[in-house]
Scaffold this motif. Structure first.
Motif, PDB file in Angstrom:
ATOM      1  N   ALA A   1       0.861  -1.183   0.000  1.00  0.00           N
ATOM      2  CA  ALA A   1       0.000   0.000   0.000  1.00  0.00           C
ATOM      3  C   ALA A   1       0.893   1.227   0.000  1.00  0.00           C
ATOM      4  O   ALA A   1       1.875   1.286   0.755  1.00  0.00           O
ATOM      5  N   PHE A   2       0.578   2.243  -0.836  1.00  0.00           N
ATOM      6  CA  PHE A   2       1.464   3.412  -0.885  1.00  0.00           C
ATOM      7  C   PHE A   2       0.685   4.669  -1.253  1.00  0.00           C
ATOM      8  O   PHE A   2      -0.318   4.625  -1.961  1.00  0.00           O
ATOM      9  N   GLY A   3       1.184   5.793  -0.742  1.00  0.00           N
ATOM     10  CA  GLY A   3       0.554   7.078  -0.989  1.00  0.00           C
ATOM     11  C   GLY A   3      -0.775   7.225  -0.282  1.00  0.00           C
ATOM     12  O   GLY A   3      -1.085   6.515   0.666  1.00  0.00           O
TER      13      GLY A   3
ATOM     14  N   SER B   1      -4.156   9.940   1.215  1.00  0.00           N
ATOM     15  CA  SER B   1      -4.423  11.184   1.927  1.00  0.00           C
ATOM     16  C   SER B   1      -5.542  10.924   2.944  1.00  0.00           C
ATOM     17  O   SER B   1      -6.178   9.863   2.897  1.00  0.00           O
ATOM     18  N   PRO B   2      -5.888  11.906   3.831  1.00  0.00           N
ATOM     19  CA  PRO B   2      -5.191  13.169   4.055  1.00  0.00           C
ATOM     20  C   PRO B   2      -4.138  13.014   5.158  1.00  0.00           C
ATOM     21  O   PRO B   2      -4.278  12.110   5.983  1.00  0.00           O
ATOM     22  N   PRO B   3      -3.160  13.906   5.258  1.00  0.00           N
ATOM     23  CA  PRO B   3      -2.752  14.775   4.162  1.00  0.00           C
ATOM     24  C   PRO B   3      -2.109  13.933   3.063  1.00  0.00           C
ATOM     25  O   PRO B   3      -1.953  12.728   3.225  1.00  0.00           O
ATOM     26  N   THR B   4      -1.759  14.539   1.939  1.00  0.00           N
ATOM     27  CA  THR B   4      -1.116  13.792   0.865  1.00  0.00           C
ATOM     28  C   THR B   4       0.150  13.138   1.393  1.00  0.00           C
ATOM     29  O   THR B   4       0.993  13.803   2.007  1.00  0.00           O
ATOM     30  N   ARG B   5       0.269  11.803   1.166  1.00  0.00           N
ATOM     31  CA  ARG B   5       1.299  11.017   1.860  1.00  0.00           C
ATOM     32  C   ARG B   5       2.322  10.415   0.901  1.00  0.00           C
ATOM     33  O   ARG B   5       2.045  10.200  -0.273  1.00  0.00           O
ATOM     34  N   ASN B   6       3.500  10.100   1.473  1.00  0.00           N
ATOM     35  CA  ASN B   6       4.533   9.372   0.735  1.00  0.00           C
ATOM     36  C   ASN B   6       4.898   8.058   1.432  1.00  0.00           C
ATOM     37  O   ASN B   6       5.920   7.457   1.137  1.00  0.00           O
ATOM     38  N   THR B   7       4.038   7.617   2.332  1.00  0.00           N
ATOM     39  CA  THR B   7       4.326   6.419   3.119  1.00  0.00           C
ATOM     40  C   THR B   7       3.980   5.142   2.354  1.00  0.00           C
ATOM     41  O   THR B   7       3.144   5.137   1.450  1.00  0.00           O
ATOM     42  N   THR B   8       4.633   4.051   2.767  1.00  0.00           N
ATOM     43  CA  THR B   8       4.406   2.720   2.196  1.00  0.00           C
ATOM     44  C   THR B   8       4.202   1.725   3.324  1.00  0.00           C
ATOM     45  O   THR B   8       4.867   1.809   4.372  1.00  0.00           O
ATOM     46  N   GLU B   9       3.300   0.783   3.099  1.00  0.00           N
ATOM     47  CA  GLU B   9       3.051  -0.276   4.069  1.00  0.00           C
ATOM     48  C   GLU B   9       3.071  -1.627   3.367  1.00  0.00           C
ATOM     49  O   GLU B   9       2.592  -1.757   2.235  1.00  0.00           O
ATOM     50  N   GLU B  10       3.598  -2.643   4.042  1.00  0.00           N
ATOM     51  CA  GLU B  10       3.687  -4.000   3.507  1.00  0.00           C
ATOM     52  C   GLU B  10       2.817  -4.943   4.337  1.00  0.00           C
ATOM     53  O   GLU B  10       2.805  -4.867   5.567  1.00  0.00           O
ATOM     54  N   TYR B  11       2.095  -5.825   3.651  1.00  0.00           N
ATOM     55  CA  TYR B  11       1.165  -6.744   4.308  1.00  0.00           C
ATOM     56  C   TYR B  11       1.653  -8.174   4.101  1.00  0.00           C
ATOM     57  O   TYR B  11       2.023  -8.560   2.977  1.00  0.00           O
ATOM     58  N   ASP B  12       1.646  -8.980   5.180  1.00  0.00           N
ATOM     59  CA  ASP B  12       2.140 -10.358   5.103  1.00  0.00           C
ATOM     60  C   ASP B  12       1.027 -11.403   5.193  1.00  0.00           C
ATOM     61  O   ASP B  12       1.300 -12.591   5.378  1.00  0.00           O
ATOM     62  N   GLY B  13      -0.209 -10.939   5.062  1.00  0.00           N
ATOM     63  CA  GLY B  13      -1.344 -11.853   5.169  1.00  0.00           C
ATOM     64  C   GLY B  13      -2.076 -11.733   6.485  1.00  0.00           C
ATOM     65  O   GLY B  13      -3.190 -12.258   6.629  1.00  0.00           O
ATOM     66  N   SER B  14      -1.467 -11.031   7.446  1.00  0.00           N
ATOM     67  CA  SER B  14      -2.138 -10.837   8.740  1.00  0.00           C
ATOM     68  C   SER B  14      -1.908  -9.445   9.317  1.00  0.00           C
ATOM     69  O   SER B  14      -2.763  -8.932  10.039  1.00  0.00           O
ATOM     70  N   SER B  15      -0.786  -8.813   9.014  1.00  0.00           N
ATOM     71  CA  SER B  15      -0.516  -7.497   9.586  1.00  0.00           C
ATOM     72  C   SER B  15       0.313  -6.650   8.629  1.00  0.00           C
ATOM     73  O   SER B  15       1.008  -7.165   7.736  1.00  0.00           O
ATOM     74  N   TRP B  16       0.228  -5.315   8.841  1.00  0.00           N
ATOM     75  CA  TRP B  16       0.949  -4.335   8.026  1.00  0.00           C
ATOM     76  C   TRP B  16       2.159  -3.816   8.795  1.00  0.00           C
ATOM     77  O   TRP B  16       2.092  -3.599  10.009  1.00  0.00           O
TER      78      TRP B  16
END
Length: 613
Positions: free
Chosen positions: A163-165, A167-182
């Motif tokens: 998962a990436f980008g 809002s709000p606010p407009t974001r530059n963060t990224t998250e990775e999912y392993d099937g149970s948690s981010w």
């Protein structure tokens, strides 16, 4: 020693006729001696329209197994409110799946159709952390995103998503999912929302979006992002397909408010605009595609249309794709509704009986170009059906309206292509009997007398007489759309208006997945043609909606142009083609003469002739 082919490529082959085309001929050149032409087979890249969504919406998301045969659409805004509706695409139409537990829009999805992931979105306006997993029938809760956001992009699988980008606010963060948690991942170079994503968790791709600049492309390697090439047309709310080294970007919106049809290809470094453009400029739609050679765009909005239910397919293939569609056909000579038909190809169809101001006896035959009047039936009647072909048809029962008034019938008549003769009486005095099979082995299905619930009765025709069928329908009704053969038949609809669909194997009827929309209102049924596993059920109750059976489920089919209902129909024993004619113009302008022909999607490889200029 190197061969000639290794040094110079394949030599030009010479054929005395056109070869059977397949992928081995892609990019090759050959000479056809019979026509004296130099030929080649090249890739065709094009968008084509497909069947509509059941729920028109914007700001929806999708997942994909194989884009043009197994995709998923979920969530979105109808408007005025969000929806949790989920729909499955089978290559020809959409059928309803299990609804999201939490309705929302502007979330992101990860594939596949039977193992999908939906995360983030709105409401609330500040974004959601909600994650849901789809198992092919229903959604269940997954691990929550560490940060609430909507307008984000995503890619990957249910057990390994990105998962990436957002809002709000407009974001530059990224998250990775392993099937149970981010967990948190690398940071994007540019904060954005409403971009497209493609690829996998360890080889992801982000492109476009509403940020600065809008053309930015970034690659993810499992831990960090790097910029890589600019799109030719910077845009947000676009669709994306493919992988990190071979992606497709399409549609979307450029500032200040221009809806895009442009399609671009990415080779891992550079974006190239290709000639294939979408039929309609759209934004805020669902887009799916596991590869850059096949993609879907569904829903969204365009200039002047706030909410769309349309679907477009993209294919890059040696085959040329012609979308399934209804097209206007020649009109019949006598406007009428609730007439009978012969189940034959569209270039050899027949309509008989029906009702205008009173019951009709007229017979008309279609040769693919025009309708011509043939000898009348012996007894005028409407509310009839039939089975057989243009030159060997059977009809039974019906209703006389006018003289004498409102009388149900048990008459059987046989048509040989030039005249009608009376046959043995049908066992019931009824109207609205469904039909399947041939004049030597036919099946009469259910019936109606004027009030619910109708009949379950089925009877066999052996070419000379009627006998009770091995089994009756499970659900009593009349005016069913019937198709198939005496031992392999389908029966759909009503009235009373219902969604029931049953199939017959020669010894028993089995209830199958329901129709998407009930058909068969108080004035009678809808048109249908085809067989098992493929069938098309069209119109009914004054609508233009069509639906298609693929052997497992009902999906949407292209809509018709006209709102006539209770029409006569004839078609083939497959859903490849059929014709709907006559009917009653909804709501109350009288019997119709118009016809429409249906042609299902076709896929053909065609060689191109090479010329000089």
């Amino acid at each position: 020693m190197a061969t000639y082919e290794e040094l110079h490529g394949k030599r030009v082959e010479v054929f005395d006729s056109e070869p059977t085309l397949n992928l081995s001929y892609e990019g090759q050149v050959w000479y056809n001696e019979a026509t004296g032409t130099l030929k080649s087979l090249v890739l065709t890249k094009a968008w084509a329209s497909s069947s509509i969504l059941n729920t028109a919406r914007i700001q929806l998301s999708g997942a994909v197994s194989s884009p043009n045969t197994a995709s998923l659409a979920f969530g979105g805004d109808t408007p005025p409110g969000v929806t949790g509706a989920t729909e499955e695409y089978n290559g020809s139409g959409w059928s309803n799946g299990g609804s999201l537990s939490t309705a929302r829009r502007l979330g992101a999805g990860a594939r596949t159709q039977t193992a999908a992931l939906y995360f983030g979105g709105n409401p609330p306006g500040s974004g959601a952390t909600t994650t849901e997993e789809y198992g092919g029938a229903s959604w269940t809760s997954g691990g929550a995103l560490p940060v609430a956001k909507g307008g984000l992009a995503g890619c990957g699988l249910q057990t390994a998503a990105l998962a990436f980008g957002g809002s709000p606010p407009t974001r530059n963060t990224t998250e990775e999912y392993d099937g149970s948690s981010w967990t948190a991942g690398g940071t994007l170079s540019v904060a954005f929302e409403d971009a497209a994503g493609a690829g996998t968790q360890t080889a992801g791709l982000k492109f476009g979006g509403r940020g600065t600049p809008t053309q930015t492309t970034e690659k993810y390697n499992g831990s960090s992002w790097t910029t890589s090439g600019l799109m030719n047309t910077g845009r947000g709310y676009l669709g994306g397909a493919g992988i990190q080294t071979a992606a497709l970007g399409y549609g979307g919106m450029t500032l200040p408010n221009t809806y895009q049809t442009a399609t671009e290809e990415y080779d891992g470094t550079t974006w190239t605009t290709i000639p294939a453009t979408m039929g309609t400029g759209i934004r805020q739609f669902g887009g799916t595609g596991a590869t850059a050679s096949a993609a879907l765009a569904f829903g969204g909005e365009s200039a002047g249309t706030a909410t769309l239910g349309t679907t477009e397919e993209y294919n890059s293939s040696i085959n040329a794709f012609t979308a399934a569609a209804w097209a206007s056909a020649p009109s019949i000579g006598t406007g009428r509704y609730l007439g009978g038909y012969g189940i034959t190809p569209t270039n050899a169809s027949i309509i008989f009986g029906g009702q205008s101001t009173t019951s009709e006896s007229k017979t008309e035959e279609y040769n693919g170009t025009s309708w011509a009047e043939n000898p009348d039936m012996n007894t005028a009647r409407s509310r009839i059906n039939g089975f057989g072909t243009q030159t060997a048809a059977v009809t039974m029962g019906g209703r006389q309206v006018g003289v004498p008034p409102n009388v149900n019938m048990n008459n059987t008549e046989l048509y040989d292509g030039s005249s009608w003769t009376n046959g043995p009486s049908y066992p019931l005095t009824v109207r609205g009997i469904g039909g399947a099979g041939t004049n030597a082995a036919g099946l009469a299905i259910a019936a109606w007398t004027g009030s619910p619930p109708g009949f379950t009765t089925c009877n066999d025709w052996n070419g000379s007489g009627w006998t009770a069928a091995e089994a009756n329908l499970n659900t009593a009704r009349g005016y069913v759309s019937g198709w198939g053969t005496q031992s392999d038949a389908g029966a759909a609809g009503g009235p009373p208006a219902n969604t029931d669909y049953e199939e017959y194997n020669g010894s028993s009827w089995t209830t199958k997945t329901s129709l998407i929309t009930a058909t068969g209102g108080p004035s009678g049924g809808a048109a249908g043609f085809g067989g098992t596993p493929g069938a098309i059920k069209a119109n009914g109750n004054g609508g233009t909606f069509s639906q298609q059976w693929n052997g497992t489920s009902w999906g949407t089919a292209p809509s018709r142009a006209n709102t006539n209902y209770a029409g006569g129909m004839s078609g083939g024993n497959t859903a490849a083609s059929g014709i709907v004619t006559g009917g009653y113009i909804y709501p109350s302008t009288g019997p119709a003469t118009g016809s429409e022909e249906f042609t299902n999607v076709t896929e053909t490889a065609t060689a191109k002739t090479l010329t000089t200029s």
